[in-house]
Design a protein around this motif. Structure first.
Motif, PDB file in Angstrom:
ATOM      1  N   LYS A   1     -70.980  65.248 -31.901  1.00  0.00           N
ATOM      2  CA  LYS A   1     -71.274  65.485 -33.297  1.00  0.00           C
ATOM      3  C   LYS A   1     -71.562  67.057 -33.950  1.00  0.00           C
ATOM      4  O   LYS A   1     -71.771  67.744 -32.834  1.00  0.00           O
ATOM      5  N   ALA A   2     -71.358  67.226 -34.885  1.00  0.00           N
ATOM      6  CA  ALA A   2     -71.515  68.542 -35.332  1.00  0.00           C
ATOM      7  C   ALA A   2     -71.857  68.328 -36.941  1.00  0.00           C
ATOM      8  O   ALA A   2     -72.191  67.325 -37.345  1.00  0.00           O
ATOM      9  N   ARG A   3     -72.217  69.544 -37.594  1.00  0.00           N
ATOM     10  CA  ARG A   3     -72.887  69.221 -38.924  1.00  0.00           C
ATOM     11  C   ARG A   3     -71.719  69.778 -39.989  1.00  0.00           C
ATOM     12  O   ARG A   3     -71.186  71.089 -39.746  1.00  0.00           O
ATOM     13  N   ALA A   4     -71.472  69.265 -40.739  1.00  0.00           N
ATOM     14  CA  ALA A   4     -70.771  69.988 -42.002  1.00  0.00           C
ATOM     15  C   ALA A   4     -71.446  71.348 -42.419  1.00  0.00           C
ATOM     16  O   ALA A   4     -72.761  71.202 -42.474  1.00  0.00           O
ATOM     17  N   ASP A   5     -70.594  72.252 -42.839  1.00  0.00           N
ATOM     18  CA  ASP A   5     -71.142  73.462 -43.186  1.00  0.00           C
ATOM     19  C   ASP A   5     -72.065  74.144 -42.276  1.00  0.00           C
ATOM     20  O   ASP A   5     -73.100  75.028 -42.704  1.00  0.00           O
ATOM     21  N   ALA A   6     -71.846  73.637 -40.866  1.00  0.00           N
ATOM     22  CA  ALA A   6     -72.881  74.215 -39.972  1.00  0.00           C
ATOM     23  C   ALA A   6     -74.325  73.731 -39.877  1.00  0.00           C
ATOM     24  O   ALA A   6     -74.839  73.827 -38.849  1.00  0.00           O
ATOM     25  N   HIS A   7     -74.742  73.360 -41.262  1.00  0.00           N
ATOM     26  CA  HIS A   7     -76.169  72.876 -41.031  1.00  0.00           C
ATOM     27  C   HIS A   7     -76.458  71.705 -42.238  1.00  0.00           C
ATOM     28  O   HIS A   7     -77.695  71.470 -42.733  1.00  0.00           O
ATOM     29  N   ASN A   8     -75.408  70.995 -42.624  1.00  0.00           N
ATOM     30  CA  ASN A   8     -75.445  69.911 -43.411  1.00  0.00           C
ATOM     31  C   ASN A   8     -75.407  68.599 -42.466  1.00  0.00           C
ATOM     32  O   ASN A   8     -75.879  68.382 -41.588  1.00  0.00           O
ATOM     33  N   ALA A   9     -74.994  67.508 -43.362  1.00  0.00           N
ATOM     34  CA  ALA A   9     -75.216  66.025 -42.566  1.00  0.00           C
ATOM     35  C   ALA A   9     -73.953  66.173 -41.450  1.00  0.00           C
ATOM     36  O   ALA A   9     -73.033  66.853 -41.595  1.00  0.00           O
ATOM     37  N   PRO A  10     -74.559  65.387 -40.339  1.00  0.00           N
ATOM     38  CA  PRO A  10     -73.689  65.304 -39.001  1.00  0.00           C
ATOM     39  C   PRO A  10     -72.281  64.662 -39.412  1.00  0.00           C
ATOM     40  O   PRO A  10     -72.238  63.602 -40.335  1.00  0.00           O
ATOM     41  N   PHE A  11     -71.368  65.040 -38.553  1.00  0.00           N
ATOM     42  CA  PHE A  11     -70.165  64.187 -38.502  1.00  0.00           C
ATOM     43  C   PHE A  11     -69.605  64.024 -37.144  1.00  0.00           C
ATOM     44  O   PHE A  11     -70.260  65.009 -36.197  1.00  0.00           O
TER      45      PHE A  11
END
Lengths: 433, 151
Positions: free
Chosen positions: B52-62
């Motif tokens: 998993k990672a986060r949208a925009d580096a620190h937004n909701a995970p994807f």
């Protein structure tokens, strides 16, 4: 309806044998090792991992080798390999803020905390072929140097151009340069300077010295985007957390409209060429996105996994990723003030062009959410998400080269009937109609 | 706090074992001498972890994509050890699970901690060497004032 064919087994197995043979190539040339592919064709391996949606450098290198360098075929092989494996679970979200960047550039601010690091980049190279990388550099200096060794009886060849200087000497400035370059082949720096020009930041005394014992860089890297956000000129990330659970396109059918998580997962494994073309089209005017690169970074991040039997989120290894954050002008609307809006790109491995294109397309696909006019294909969610997967695309396009004898016969006889009717109608005089 | 309290947390031990080099881990384990026998609870097994990672580096995970991983569980003298490592790494995974089990035995705990520290040192050295090369590409850009239009 597609009707299958039977038979052909012998020819098929012979064709596969021949494929193996042509893959191997000239047996007098050493076979490629996976280590060679991994270390010397690393960007091929990275693309296959990103679009194969599987981080496994060894398997990706094997796929590149097996596919004879056809990366789309290699991506297919990797997707097939992943389908046979059990999934242990989901990792904790990787923290790209904790990345140890090997490359980090910003096109919006020249001074970002931690500094800009060019890293191993093709940027600023002159795109001249590097003869020093050739296996057998015959060297330009041998041209016109007299008798070829395989023809010992020959007399000195006479050039057509009588003004040429005597054979055996450099005939032009270019050859002269090449000669001196060949002479300095031992000196790698000389060649590099010749081919690439002086590096933008030559290694000098001012380069920061790092003691080998220095601890690894830790803590959060403040990204260029953070600055803009603090000033309120970039939309804050909290403003757009619309989903509670992240969508998983490997488990749920892809349907539009799709939330941002499913879109990012889909774009992360979409074909690089497709995303590149869409991003380009958007920049050129088929859409509204022509952003700034707030930050582009490349480097390893640690992966943490919460294993139920351990009861702790533990680090299980590191993966290399490329991340791109863009800032795109937004005139305001839907209650939002004029500001920069975000696009995000993230891929496995070193895939800058892909990460950048992904960020542009991600932002283009936010058009509806931001109340912008849909003017181009890059903004059309269904178009982008349903056509970006090169395993699906190549399968559907390529299947038409397989036998379609029955379908074809059916269409042929239908067209014959139609043609007959057409011809009859034409022969019938107007007044009898 | 009792004197037997581990100096290094399990999380840190497991990180060092996972990030360390396989040949180094095996070399260090080999220096422990005769080890008690172990019993597999789950032989080294290949599988996938969805990263998993986060949208925009620190937004909701994807979900970014999957990574190949190996896991293993075993017991040594009743102490259960586990390991998860990225890649197709059955030997390294076995060694890490053994180390995790042995670390729960007070007799072996200090030795395993030493191994973890040695692996961390290697890692720090490797990373520092890499960082030194990378830092040489640190760049300073200057903006230029264009032509006569200045001021």
């Amino acid at each position: 309806m597609y009707v299958a064919v039977k038979g052909g087994q012998k020819a098929i197995s012979e064709a596969h044998k021949l494929l193996d043979e042509t893959r191997r190539g000239d047996p007098s040339v050493p076979e490629l090792s996976l280590e060679q592919i991994k270390s010397q064709l690393s960007l091929s391996v990275d693309r296959v991992q990103a679009e194969g949606s599987l981080y496994a450098p060894n398997l990706a290198a094997l796929a590149v080798k097996q596919a004879k360098g056809d990366l789309v075929e290699a991506i297919f092989l990797l997707r097939a390999a992943r389908a046979s494996l059990k999934r242990f679970g989901y990792s904790e979200p990787v923290e790209t803020a904790a990345m140890r960047p090997e490359r980090r550039v910003s096109a919006t601010f020249k001074d970002i905390p931690g500094g800009q690091i060019l890293g191993p980049t093709f940027d600023y190279t002159h795109r001249l072929l590097k003869r020093s990388l050739m296996d057998h550099d015959h060297g330009l200096e041998t041209y016109g140097s007299g008798t070829p060794s395989f023809y010992p009886q020959a007399s000195e060849p006479k050039g057509y151009d009588q003004t040429e200087p005597p054979a055996g000497k450099p005939t032009s400035q270019a050859i002269g340069r090449a000669t001196s370059r060949a002479a300095s082949r031992q000196n790698g720096e000389g060649i590099r300077n010749f081919v690439q020009g002086p590096s933008p930041n030559p290694t000098d005394e001012e380069a920061p010295s790092v003691s080998p014992q220095a601890p690894p860089r830790a803590g959060e890297l403040i990204g260029a985007a953070t600055f803009l956000e603090r000033e309120g000129m970039l939309e804050s990330v909290e403003s757009q957390s619309d989903e509670r659970e992240s969508f998983d396109i490997t488990r749920q059918p892809l349907e539009v409209p799709l939330g941002r998580s499913g879109r990012l997962q889909s774009l992360a494994r979409a074909d690089e060429g497709f995303l590149l073309a869409l991003a380009y089209s958007s920049q050129r005017g088929f859409g509204s996105v022509h952003p700034f690169v707030a930050e582009l970074r490349l480097g390893p991040v640690e992966v943490e996994f919460m294993a139920p039997e351990i009861g702790l989120a533990i680090t299980i290894g590191e993966i290399e990723v490329t991340e791109c954050q863009t800032a795109n002008q937004f005139k305001g609307g839907g209650g939002k003030p004029p500001m920069f809006t975000r696009g995000y790109g993230l891929t496995f491995g070193h895939n800058e062009r892909k990460a950048l294109s992904m960020a542009i397309v991600d932002r283009a696909l936010r058009s509806r959410e931001l109340g912008e006019a849909i003017k181009g294909p890059a903004q059309n969610e269904e178009f982008v998400l349903y056509h970006g997967d090169n395993v699906e695309a190549s399968g559907f396009v390529s299947h038409i080269k397989l036998p379609h004898y029955v379908d074809f016969q059916a269409e042929l006889s239908m067209l014959r009937e139609m043609r007959q009717k057409f011809d009859q109608d034409r022969e019938t005089p107007e007044d009898q109609k | 706090m009792p004197s037997t309290e581990p100096v290094l947390e399990r999380k840190r031990l497991m990180r060092a074992l996972a990030l360390g080099r396989e040949d180094r881990l095996i070399e260090l384990m080999g220096q422990l001498g005769d080890l008690p026998p172990f019993e597999y609870l789950r032989k080294p097994q290949k599988g996938l972890v969805m990263v998993k990672a986060r949208a925009d580096a620190h937004n909701a995970p994807f979900n970014l994509g999957e990574a190949l991983a190996t896991r293993c569980s075993l017991s040594v003298n009743g102490n259960v050890g586990h390991a998860y490592v990225l890649g197709d790494e059955p030997t390294k995974c076995l060694a890490a699970a053994l180390a995790d089990a042995l670390a729960q035995d007070p007799d072996y705990r200090p030795a395993i901690e030493q191994i973890a520290l040695a692996l961390e040192m290697d890692l720090a050295r490797e990373r520092a060497a890499k960082l030194e090369k990378i830092q040489k590409t640190k760049v300073e850009f200057f903006t230029l004032v264009r032509g006569e239009d200045a001021d």
